[in-house]
Structures are given as structure tokens and as C-alpha cells.
Design a protein around this motif. Structure first.
Motif, PDB file in Angstrom:
ATOM      1  N   SER A  47       0.368 -13.967 -24.342  1.00  6.40           N
ATOM      2  CA  SER A  47      -0.796 -13.147 -23.981  1.00  6.40           C
ATOM      3  C   SER A  47      -1.335 -12.375 -25.181  1.00  6.40           C
ATOM      4  CB  SER A  47      -0.433 -12.183 -22.857  1.00  6.40           C
ATOM      5  OG  SER A  47       0.581 -11.295 -23.279  1.00  6.40           O
ATOM      6  N   THR A  48      -0.562 -12.309 -26.258  1.00  8.75           N
ATOM      7  CA  THR A  48      -0.980 -11.642 -27.487  1.00  8.75           C
ATOM      8  C   THR A  48      -1.763 -12.580 -28.409  1.00  8.75           C
ATOM      9  OG1 THR A  48       1.116 -12.245 -28.501  1.00  8.75           O
ATOM     10  CG2 THR A  48       0.992 -10.071 -27.452  1.00  8.75           C
ATOM     11  N   ALA A  49      -2.008 -13.800 -27.975  1.00  5.04           N
ATOM     12  CA  ALA A  49      -2.712 -14.843 -28.717  1.00  5.04           C
ATOM     13  C   ALA A  49      -1.834 -15.474 -29.794  1.00  5.04           C
ATOM     14  CB  ALA A  49      -4.033 -14.362 -29.312  1.00  5.04           C
ATOM     15  N   VAL A  50      -0.539 -15.206 -29.789  1.00  6.40           N
ATOM     16  CA  VAL A  50       0.401 -15.885 -30.677  1.00  6.40           C
ATOM     17  C   VAL A  50       0.706 -17.244 -30.049  1.00  6.40           C
ATOM     18  CG1 VAL A  50       2.766 -15.871 -31.567  1.00  6.40           C
ATOM     19  CG2 VAL A  50       1.411 -13.766 -31.590  1.00  6.40           C
ATOM     20  N   GLU A 119      10.534 -37.430 -16.118  1.00  9.11           N
ATOM     21  CA  GLU A 119      10.821 -35.998 -15.972  1.00  9.11           C
ATOM     22  C   GLU A 119       9.592 -35.182 -16.340  1.00  9.11           C
ATOM     23  OE1 GLU A 119      14.395 -34.424 -17.743  1.00  9.11           O
ATOM     24  OE2 GLU A 119      15.229 -36.444 -17.887  1.00  9.11           O
ATOM     25  N   TRP A 120       9.385 -34.073 -15.637  1.00  9.04           N
ATOM     26  CA  TRP A 120       8.288 -33.172 -15.951  1.00  9.04           C
ATOM     27  C   TRP A 120       8.695 -32.261 -17.097  1.00  9.04           C
ATOM     28  CZ3 TRP A 120       3.633 -34.190 -14.295  1.00  9.04           C
ATOM     29  CH2 TRP A 120       3.472 -34.906 -13.106  1.00  9.04           C
ATOM     30  N   LYS A 121       7.877 -32.242 -18.156  1.00  5.00           N
ATOM     31  CA  LYS A 121       8.112 -31.404 -19.342  1.00  5.00           C
ATOM     32  C   LYS A 121       6.915 -30.475 -19.525  1.00  5.00           C
ATOM     33  CE  LYS A 121      11.834 -33.625 -20.782  1.00  5.00           C
ATOM     34  NZ  LYS A 121      13.120 -33.011 -21.040  1.00  5.00           N
ATOM     35  N   LEU A 122       7.190 -29.246 -19.935  1.00  2.00           N
ATOM     36  CA  LEU A 122       6.119 -28.293 -20.187  1.00  2.00           C
ATOM     37  C   LEU A 122       5.460 -28.622 -21.519  1.00  2.00           C
ATOM     38  CD1 LEU A 122       4.629 -25.760 -19.214  1.00  2.00           C
ATOM     39  CD2 LEU A 122       6.261 -24.418 -20.555  1.00  2.00           C
ATOM     40  N   SER A 123       4.153 -28.919 -21.479  1.00  6.52           N
ATOM     41  CA  SER A 123       3.410 -29.299 -22.676  1.00  6.52           C
ATOM     42  C   SER A 123       2.528 -28.176 -23.208  1.00  6.52           C
ATOM     43  CB  SER A 123       2.539 -30.519 -22.393  1.00  6.52           C
ATOM     44  OG  SER A 123       3.375 -31.648 -22.175  1.00  6.52           O
ATOM     45  N   LEU A 124       2.103 -27.275 -22.321  1.00  9.71           N
ATOM     46  CA  LEU A 124       1.260 -26.159 -22.728  1.00  9.71           C
ATOM     47  C   LEU A 124       1.484 -24.992 -21.798  1.00  9.71           C
ATOM     48  CD1 LEU A 124      -1.152 -24.968 -24.417  1.00  9.71           C
ATOM     49  CD2 LEU A 124      -2.642 -25.887 -22.618  1.00  9.71           C
ATOM     50  N   ARG A 125       1.632 -23.817 -22.389  1.00  6.79           N
ATOM     51  CA  ARG A 125       1.699 -22.572 -21.618  1.00  6.79           C
ATOM     52  C   ARG A 125       0.685 -21.625 -22.230  1.00  6.79           C
ATOM     53  NH1 ARG A 125       3.023 -16.804 -22.364  1.00  6.79           N
ATOM     54  NH2 ARG A 125       3.990 -16.118 -20.453  1.00  6.79           N
ATOM     55  N   GLN A 126      -0.185 -21.078 -21.396  1.00  5.31           N
ATOM     56  CA  GLN A 126      -1.214 -20.120 -21.836  1.00  5.31           C
ATOM     57  C   GLN A 126      -1.172 -18.929 -20.896  1.00  5.31           C
ATOM     58  OE1 GLN A 126      -4.123 -20.219 -24.205  1.00  5.31           O
ATOM     59  NE2 GLN A 126      -4.038 -18.089 -23.588  1.00  5.31           N
ATOM     60  N   ALA A 127      -1.133 -17.730 -21.452  1.00  5.47           N
ATOM     61  CA  ALA A 127      -1.138 -16.519 -20.636  1.00  5.47           C
ATOM     62  C   ALA A 127      -2.208 -15.556 -21.151  1.00  5.47           C
ATOM     63  CB  ALA A 127       0.236 -15.842 -20.687  1.00  5.47           C
ATOM     64  N   THR A 128      -2.826 -14.864 -20.214  1.00  3.50           N
ATOM     65  CA  THR A 128      -3.850 -13.874 -20.536  1.00  3.50           C
ATOM     66  C   THR A 128      -3.507 -12.595 -19.803  1.00  3.50           C
ATOM     67  OG1 THR A 128      -5.499 -15.629 -20.705  1.00  3.50           O
ATOM     68  CG2 THR A 128      -6.319 -13.380 -20.450  1.00  3.50           C
ATOM     69  N   ASN A 129      -3.510 -11.490 -20.539  1.00  2.00           N
ATOM     70  CA  ASN A 129      -3.191 -10.192 -19.972  1.00  2.00           C
ATOM     71  C   ASN A 129      -4.281  -9.760 -18.978  1.00  2.00           C
ATOM     72  OD1 ASN A 129      -1.262  -8.161 -19.911  1.00  2.00           O
ATOM     73  ND2 ASN A 129      -2.349  -6.901 -21.396  1.00  2.00           N
ATOM     74  N   ILE A 130      -3.877  -9.236 -17.836  1.00  4.16           N
ATOM     75  CA  ILE A 130      -4.814  -8.696 -16.873  1.00  4.16           C
ATOM     76  C   ILE A 130      -4.990  -7.203 -17.207  1.00  4.16           C
ATOM     77  CG2 ILE A 130      -5.252  -8.193 -14.451  1.00  4.16           C
ATOM     78  CD1 ILE A 130      -3.437 -10.597 -13.756  1.00  4.16           C
ATOM     79  N   PRO A 131      -6.173  -6.776 -17.584  1.00  4.41           N
ATOM     80  CA  PRO A 131      -6.383  -5.373 -17.950  1.00  4.41           C
ATOM     81  C   PRO A 131      -6.062  -4.417 -16.793  1.00  4.41           C
ATOM     82  CG  PRO A 131      -8.283  -6.705 -18.548  1.00  4.41           C
ATOM     83  CD  PRO A 131      -7.396  -7.559 -17.698  1.00  4.41           C
ATOM     84  N   GLY A 132      -5.571  -3.251 -17.167  1.00  3.28           N
ATOM     85  CA  GLY A 132      -5.338  -2.196 -16.180  1.00  3.28           C
ATOM     86  C   GLY A 132      -4.053  -2.351 -15.497  1.00  3.28           C
TER      87      GLY A 132
END
Length: 132
Positions: A47-50, A119-132
Motif C-alpha cells: 500500500s506504500t507503493a513499494v 496449482e494456483w500461484k499468486l502472480s500479483l498482489r496490489q493493495a491501496t490504503n483506505i483513507p481515514g
């Protein structure tokens, strides 16, 4: 029930179980389980864009840079298209980063899974902070 319906239900159950295994491995600092869940070409976007690839993410987990205390998803939507699946929703995560204090974060998240050798493998994880 048609054959694809059975596969869809089995895939749905496998994907939701994979999501739970991912979060438990993060909390347990289980590098072996994380290594198995993550695709070799995963991009893990915080969520920090890293953004980290598999090797760097696992290296930082091993070094204690991320100390996950709890992770719970809610309002989850799952879409499956053959060997590609997307899980999205809201995530409540308590985590300390870089030795800092534990923060409770509320995030919108997207997990992109690909079926690799059955098998299912995680290829992409993206998180965005919810303000407040």
C-alpha cells in the motif's frame, strides 16, 4: 452439474483456501509456505507503493522487516477465467514494518492468481490504503 461447474466450484474452494494459506504464512513468517504460494514471477505491491519480486519480498520477510500480526479479508469477490483468477475486497491488517509500531491498516486489495502445473500461484498482489 456440468463438468466445468464442478471444476469452477473446486477452483473456487482452492483459491479461497490459497488466500487463507497466504495470510497464515505471512503471520507465521513461514518462508517455505510463502515460497510455495508465490509465483516465481510475482509482483507484490504494498500500500506504500513499494513493489517487490519474490526474492526481495521473501528476503525482507526473513529479515523481520514485515511483522504481520493479523490479516482478515472481507467483502471478497472472486472471478475465475480458465487459468487466471482475481480475488479482490477489503483487508484489515495489523502489521509492523521495519521495527516500527504495529499499525492497523484497512486496504482495498487485488490478488491475481494463475494456475501453474495444476496449482494456483499468486502472480500479483496490489493493495491501496483506505483513507481515514
Amino acid at each position: 452439474m456440468a463438468a466445468h461447474d464442478v471444476d469452477s466450484q473446486a477452483s473456487r474452494e482452492a483459491l479461497l483456501a490459497a488466500e487463507r494459506r497466504l495470510y497464515q504464512a505471512m503471520i507465521d513468517n513461514d518462508l517455505a509456505a510463502l515460497g510455495d504460494i508465490l509465483s516465481d514471477d510475482v509482483t507484490y505491491v504494498h500500500s506504500t507503493a513499494v513493489a517487490e519480486g519474490k526474492a526481495l519480498y521473501l528476503e525482507r520477510v526473513a529479515a523481520g522487516h514485515y511483522d504481520y500480526k493479523s490479516i482478515e479479508s472481507r467483502d471478497v469477490t472472486l472471478r475465475i477465467r480458465q487459468d487466471l483468477a482475481v480475488i479482490s475486497g477489503t483487508l484489515d491488517m495489523a502489521v509492523a514494518t521495519g521495527g516500527g509500531p504495529t499499525l492497523m491498516m484497512h486496504l482495498l486489495f487485488v490478488l491475481v492468481w494463475t494456475r501453474q502445473n495444476g496449482e494456483w500461484k499468486l502472480s500479483l498482489r496490489q493493495a491501496t490504503n483506505i483513507p481515514g
